[in-house]
Design a protein around this motif. Structure first.
Motif, PDB file in Angstrom:
ATOM      1  N   LYS A 192       0.841  -1.205   0.000  1.00  0.00           N
ATOM      2  CA  LYS A 192       0.000   0.000   0.000  1.00  0.00           C
ATOM      3  C   LYS A 192       0.870   1.246   0.000  1.00  0.00           C
ATOM      4  O   LYS A 192       1.941   1.269   0.593  1.00  0.00           O
ATOM      5  CB  LYS A 192      -0.906   0.019   1.250  1.00  0.00           C
ATOM      6  N   ALA A 193       0.384   2.271  -0.676  1.00  0.00           N
ATOM      7  CA  ALA A 193       1.147   3.514  -0.758  1.00  0.00           C
ATOM      8  C   ALA A 193       1.311   4.142   0.622  1.00  0.00           C
ATOM      9  O   ALA A 193       0.382   4.155   1.426  1.00  0.00           O
ATOM     10  CB  ALA A 193       0.450   4.489  -1.690  1.00  0.00           C
ATOM     11  N   VAL A 194       2.508   4.636   0.874  1.00  0.00           N
ATOM     12  CA  VAL A 194       2.804   5.359   2.114  1.00  0.00           C
ATOM     13  C   VAL A 194       2.699   6.853   1.799  1.00  0.00           C
ATOM     14  O   VAL A 194       2.972   7.273   0.682  1.00  0.00           O
ATOM     15  CB  VAL A 194       4.234   5.005   2.584  1.00  0.00           C
ATOM     16  N   SER A 195       2.303   7.656   2.746  1.00  0.00           N
ATOM     17  CA  SER A 195       2.203   9.094   2.522  1.00  0.00           C
ATOM     18  C   SER A 195       3.574   9.682   2.165  1.00  0.00           C
ATOM     19  O   SER A 195       4.577   9.372   2.815  1.00  0.00           O
ATOM     20  CB  SER A 195       1.664   9.775   3.781  1.00  0.00           C
ATOM     21  N   PRO A 196       3.622  10.546   1.160  1.00  0.00           N
ATOM     22  CA  PRO A 196       4.891  11.202   0.822  1.00  0.00           C
ATOM     23  C   PRO A 196       5.489  11.962   2.011  1.00  0.00           C
ATOM     24  O   PRO A 196       6.712  12.093   2.114  1.00  0.00           O
ATOM     25  CB  PRO A 196       4.506  12.165  -0.304  1.00  0.00           C
ATOM     26  N   LEU A 197       4.639  12.454   2.910  1.00  0.00           N
ATOM     27  CA  LEU A 197       5.164  13.136   4.106  1.00  0.00           C
ATOM     28  C   LEU A 197       5.889  12.163   5.022  1.00  0.00           C
ATOM     29  O   LEU A 197       6.898  12.509   5.647  1.00  0.00           O
ATOM     30  CB  LEU A 197       4.037  13.841   4.861  1.00  0.00           C
ATOM     31  N   ASP A 198       5.387  10.919   5.096  1.00  0.00           N
ATOM     32  CA  ASP A 198       6.083   9.904   5.892  1.00  0.00           C
ATOM     33  C   ASP A 198       7.411   9.531   5.238  1.00  0.00           C
ATOM     34  O   ASP A 198       8.407   9.287   5.927  1.00  0.00           O
ATOM     35  CB  ASP A 198       5.207   8.654   6.052  1.00  0.00           C
ATOM     36  N   ILE A 199       7.407   9.475   3.912  1.00  0.00           N
ATOM     37  CA  ILE A 199       8.667   9.177   3.215  1.00  0.00           C
ATOM     38  C   ILE A 199       9.653  10.325   3.434  1.00  0.00           C
ATOM     39  O   ILE A 199      10.849  10.105   3.623  1.00  0.00           O
ATOM     40  CB  ILE A 199       8.416   8.941   1.709  1.00  0.00           C
ATOM     41  N   GLN A 200       9.138  11.561   3.461  1.00  0.00           N
ATOM     42  CA  GLN A 200      10.002  12.723   3.744  1.00  0.00           C
ATOM     43  C   GLN A 200      10.662  12.571   5.123  1.00  0.00           C
ATOM     44  O   GLN A 200      11.868  12.821   5.281  1.00  0.00           O
ATOM     45  CB  GLN A 200       9.168  14.015   3.699  1.00  0.00           C
ATOM     46  N   ALA A 201       9.870  12.164   6.111  1.00  0.00           N
ATOM     47  CA  ALA A 201      10.407  12.002   7.470  1.00  0.00           C
ATOM     48  C   ALA A 201      11.476  10.906   7.503  1.00  0.00           C
ATOM     49  O   ALA A 201      12.552  11.074   8.100  1.00  0.00           O
ATOM     50  CB  ALA A 201       9.272  11.673   8.441  1.00  0.00           C
ATOM     51  N   PHE A 202      11.180   9.787   6.815  1.00  0.00           N
ATOM     52  CA  PHE A 202      12.154   8.688   6.712  1.00  0.00           C
ATOM     53  C   PHE A 202      13.440   9.188   6.051  1.00  0.00           C
ATOM     54  O   PHE A 202      14.559   8.901   6.493  1.00  0.00           O
ATOM     55  CB  PHE A 202      11.520   7.549   5.904  1.00  0.00           C
ATOM     56  N   SER A 203      13.255   9.973   4.982  1.00  0.00           N
ATOM     57  CA  SER A 203      14.400  10.474   4.230  1.00  0.00           C
ATOM     58  C   SER A 203      15.281  11.363   5.097  1.00  0.00           C
ATOM     59  O   SER A 203      16.511  11.268   5.064  1.00  0.00           O
ATOM     60  CB  SER A 203      13.898  11.244   3.001  1.00  0.00           C
ATOM     61  N   LYS A 204      14.641  12.222   5.880  1.00  0.00           N
ATOM     62  CA  LYS A 204      15.417  13.117   6.762  1.00  0.00           C
ATOM     63  C   LYS A 204      16.270  12.322   7.746  1.00  0.00           C
ATOM     64  O   LYS A 204      17.412  12.684   8.031  1.00  0.00           O
ATOM     65  CB  LYS A 204      14.469  14.058   7.524  1.00  0.00           C
ATOM     66  N   GLN A 205      15.698  11.237   8.266  1.00  0.00           N
ATOM     67  CA  GLN A 205      16.476  10.386   9.181  1.00  0.00           C
ATOM     68  C   GLN A 205      17.681   9.773   8.489  1.00  0.00           C
ATOM     69  O   GLN A 205      18.791   9.765   9.015  1.00  0.00           O
ATOM     70  CB  GLN A 205      15.605   9.236   9.711  1.00  0.00           C
ATOM     71  N   ARG A 206      17.440   9.256   7.272  1.00  0.00           N
ATOM     72  CA  ARG A 206      18.549   8.618   6.548  1.00  0.00           C
ATOM     73  C   ARG A 206      19.643   9.633   6.217  1.00  0.00           C
ATOM     74  O   ARG A 206      20.824   9.330   6.260  1.00  0.00           O
ATOM     75  CB  ARG A 206      18.051   7.963   5.252  1.00  0.00           C
ATOM     76  N   ILE A 207      19.212  10.858   5.866  1.00  0.00           N
ATOM     77  CA  ILE A 207      20.190  11.895   5.517  1.00  0.00           C
ATOM     78  C   ILE A 207      20.971  12.325   6.755  1.00  0.00           C
ATOM     79  O   ILE A 207      22.179  12.576   6.687  1.00  0.00           O
ATOM     80  CB  ILE A 207      19.490  13.097   4.861  1.00  0.00           C
ATOM     81  N   ALA A 208      20.276  12.365   7.886  1.00  0.00           N
ATOM     82  CA  ALA A 208      20.945  12.765   9.134  1.00  0.00           C
ATOM     83  C   ALA A 208      22.092  11.817   9.481  1.00  0.00           C
ATOM     84  O   ALA A 208      23.046  12.204  10.168  1.00  0.00           O
ATOM     85  CB  ALA A 208      19.930  12.819  10.284  1.00  0.00           C
ATOM     86  N   GLU A 209      22.021  10.590   9.012  1.00  0.00           N
ATOM     87  CA  GLU A 209      23.076   9.612   9.298  1.00  0.00           C
ATOM     88  C   GLU A 209      24.362   9.867   8.515  1.00  0.00           C
ATOM     89  O   GLU A 209      25.407   9.320   8.848  1.00  0.00           O
ATOM     90  CB  GLU A 209      22.582   8.196   8.938  1.00  0.00           C
TER      91      GLU A 209
END
Lengths: 470, 470
Positions: free
Chosen positions: B420-437
């Motif tokens: 099922k599609a995940v909200s783009p805002l949730d993907i944004q939050a995930f992305s920020k975490q990955r970038i923070a690493e």
């Protein structure tokens, strides 16, 4: 056809709501035009009108209305308007494939101001995109002379529509075929293509891969020769297979080179093919090409028969935006026409007010166009033999110039929303005729001579009066 | 959902026909990866997987089959295959929003070689486009710091999908909202917008236009102040209306400036608003912005609260192509895996053979990533504490480096087509975490430090052996 009515910015709805309530009986005329030609060229090839026609009239589904309601921005009165309005906008447009110039209205929309406002984003998205790609394709086909160009940029396009409508626009701009099957099916445009490196790699060796291809496509054997080494492997193997093909009664199509020093490789490849008895085998080139590289290769005398062009065409990579705008030109209240202008800090951005027509001016009795003219829609132009004009370029000095002995043909014509789609190849032929009418100096790729777009003294005075707040 | 199965180049079908006949029992693994990061950045934000999932499985309609037949290129046996094949490709992918690096497989496809070949164009078109825009949005949001960015490029997008999926990708890359209603409806992302100049022009004067807006949107009064003159007309009129709003119990939102010298105008506007008692009224800027202009404005101390960004985001204008490719990595015949390589004239373009996995390497026990590692899929990596690695960059010197005290997390995971599609805002939050690493030096916009992508000695040896023809 997808419903793209919702391909619209939120603020168009917010404004439409206000207009619907404040100015329910006001009609408006908007102009769609651009100020700058991509790649410092002198003209744009207009494209996209058919997709606009296919998308109109605007209509919103119950799902759309429910979405609007969920935003809590507008009242039920406006939602009801969106669910039930009768589309009453009338479009005029310059036909697809026409070379057009800065400041000329390419589309005018006349209708209830709320409806006409709602069309802004949709019309701009489609026309900006397709005109951009048609214009780029025209530059590339100009550089290639009479050598066919195959469009194959789908994989680097900016989404599916960029690939599909971009392929159509590229055909309008002069390319011969596309690799894109969806575009081929949808618009009945020629499709073309050979093989990828993966075909070669899937077999134990290049010769086997070529032989198997020739077995399946004996009359369509365009072989990709750069998987391992063009001169020591690709072309010798291709020649082996070409000889086998000929022995079995088939003639080879040719080779494709996708990497390396193209000028040198194409010359050596030509000599090897000629020596082997295949002077008619064609050489196709497809390595990150654009109009400048094409001009340079041909200037070096590279013996290239066909070009395959990908990302630099389908995205117009060197100039990836056509900045068309949609501006209010007039409103009509209580039967009275009120011309409108947008005045900006920058002289360049001042709009041309009023309901207008665009004319192409020809030396009398010829098909040699020498300038365009923007006039008020109700000015008599076509039956005049003498006319005073001014430059419409806001950065030029406004000096009156007399024109004599010309024919004037109007470019904007009413749009019929039931109009049947014309083949992109027919639009390409129409476009070539219109381009042939232009002076040669305006067609060169580098530093083209600018083509005059005049305006009438009456239009210039109206603009001036509105700037001065009269 | 539109059926995009036909968004494929003709040559994929020609190859699939050959593979179907010649290699019906051969399975293949293809890798989708890129070699260069747009804008000389150091990483790409991957995006587009959800649209790929929504598009699969491939299937062709009777209309498509009739179109194929009309081309006279393939026999009925192949057309029957296209009409009836059972989709049997298995995808692995790095999740959307992950920062990824050159040469890393972002998607791997394993399946019957004819089917896997047919996916090439479709996967590339979608992933290249959406990753390009997510990456550009990430650059812009990095420049803007914690100031929100509104995406409003629809009118300059390269077609409808460029606008709609581009808006979604921009949210993944960090923007706060879009002006695009179709994207808002389709992906449940926040929509935003105020008014255009046409609103102001439709009324007899600017003050009346502002008053009418405030009447309709008393709690959403962001006023566009540059139709006539920002400092002598727009802001004084806005302040008049803001005072009237406050008197009736509402607080104004702020102003938007769309032209002129932004650094100077925003400072003067801030002072005027503050002096008038509106220190909380926000200043939004929207004049042909990109990440460099944003950095420069903020460096000059311009008091800007929000940015609106159009064409330079939605087309990634300064770098409008992500050149992802799809290359054969291995085939499987009679139960035996045969790794495959494409050798090119250019060392840079040699592919990495075999079935692979990508790992992110962290300092042991931390979330500080220091490098990535490409390994063969069956090599044990995650449970190792010591590893010898080589640089995967074909232009670097291949010197063995020992790694100690690290954690390795695999990035490629199986794709569930029913996901099922995940909200783009949730993907944004995930992305920020990955970038923070990631290390800070790899995140700067200009001349970022390159981040190492290693490969295992076993993989390097396999590549070397295939180059040497062993």
């Amino acid at each position: 056809m997808r419903n793209l009515s919702l391909l619209t910015d939120l603020y168009e709805f917010s404004m439409a709501n206000g207009f619907h309530k404040d100015l329910p009986d006001t009609r408006a005329t908007f102009d769609l035009f651009f100020r700058k030609v991509p790649d410092q060229g002198s003209f744009v090839i207009t494209a996209g009108l058919q997709q606009i026609i296919d998308t109109l009239p605007l209509s919103f589904t119950p799902v759309d209305i429910a979405y609007f309601r969920s935003l809590h921005l507008w009242d039920e009165d406006f939602l009801n308007f969106l669910a039930t309005f009768k589309f009453d906008c009338h479009l005029q447009a310059i036909p697809e494939g026409t070379p057009v110039f800065p400041r000329e209205p390419l589309i005018t929309v006349e209708g209830p101001i709320a409806q006409a406002q709602l069309l802004e984003t949709l019309l701009l998205t489609i026309l900006n995109h397709e005109s951009l790609i048609a214009t780029k394709a025209r530059r590339m086909t100009f550089a290639a002379g009479d050598r066919p160009i195959m469009e194959f940029g789908a994989r680097r396009a900016q989404g599916a529509d960029s690939a599909v409508y971009g392929a159509r626009a590229a055909v309008i701009g002069g390319v011969s075929s596309t690799s894109n099957m969806l575009a081929g099916e949808k618009f009945s445009i020629p499709v073309a293509g050979t093989m990828a490196h993966s075909w070669i790699e899937a077999y134990p060796d290049e010769l086997t891969a070529f032989r198997q291809w020739a077995k399946f496509y004996p009359d369509n054997s365009a072989l990709l020769v750069d998987t391992y080494d063009v001169l020591t492997s690709g072309i010798p193997n291709a020649i082996t297979v070409f000889k086998e093909l000929r022995a079995s009664g088939h003639e080879p199509v040719g080779i494709r080179i996708d990497s390396g020093d193209i000028a040198s490789l194409s010359r050596k490849a030509r000599a090897m093919l000629d020596d082997a008895g295949f002077p008619k085998a064609k050489i196709t080139i497809s390595n990150a090409l654009d109009e400048n590289i094409i001009e340079s290769l041909l200037h070096q005398g590279a013996p290239i028969d066909n070009f395959g062009i990908g990302e630099k065409l389908i995205t117009s990579a060197s100039s990836p935006v056509l900045s068309g705008v949609y501006k209010l030109a007039a409103i009509e209240q209580d039967g009275k026409l009120i011309p409108k202008i947008k005045i900006s800090d920058s002289r360049e951005k001042v709009t041309i007010p009023g309901k207008k027509q665009v004319y192409r001016l020809y030396r009398e009795g010829t098909n040699k166009a020498f300038a365009d003219l923007i006039a008020l829609a109700d000015e008599p132009i076509t039956d005049q033999h003498h006319l005073d004009v001014l430059d419409s370029n806001p950065l030029s000095v406004s000096k009156v110039q007399p024109l004599n002995s010309f024919d004037a043909k109007p470019l904007l014509a009413p749009v019929d929303l039931d109009q049947k789609a014309v083949s992109p190849l027919d639009i390409q032929a129409f476009s070539k005729q219109r381009i042939a009418e232009l002076p040669d100096e305006t067609k060169r790729l580098t530093k083209p001579d600018s083509y005059h777009v005049y305006m009438t003294p009456q239009l210039a005075k109206l603009q001036d009066d509105l700037i001065k707040g009269k």
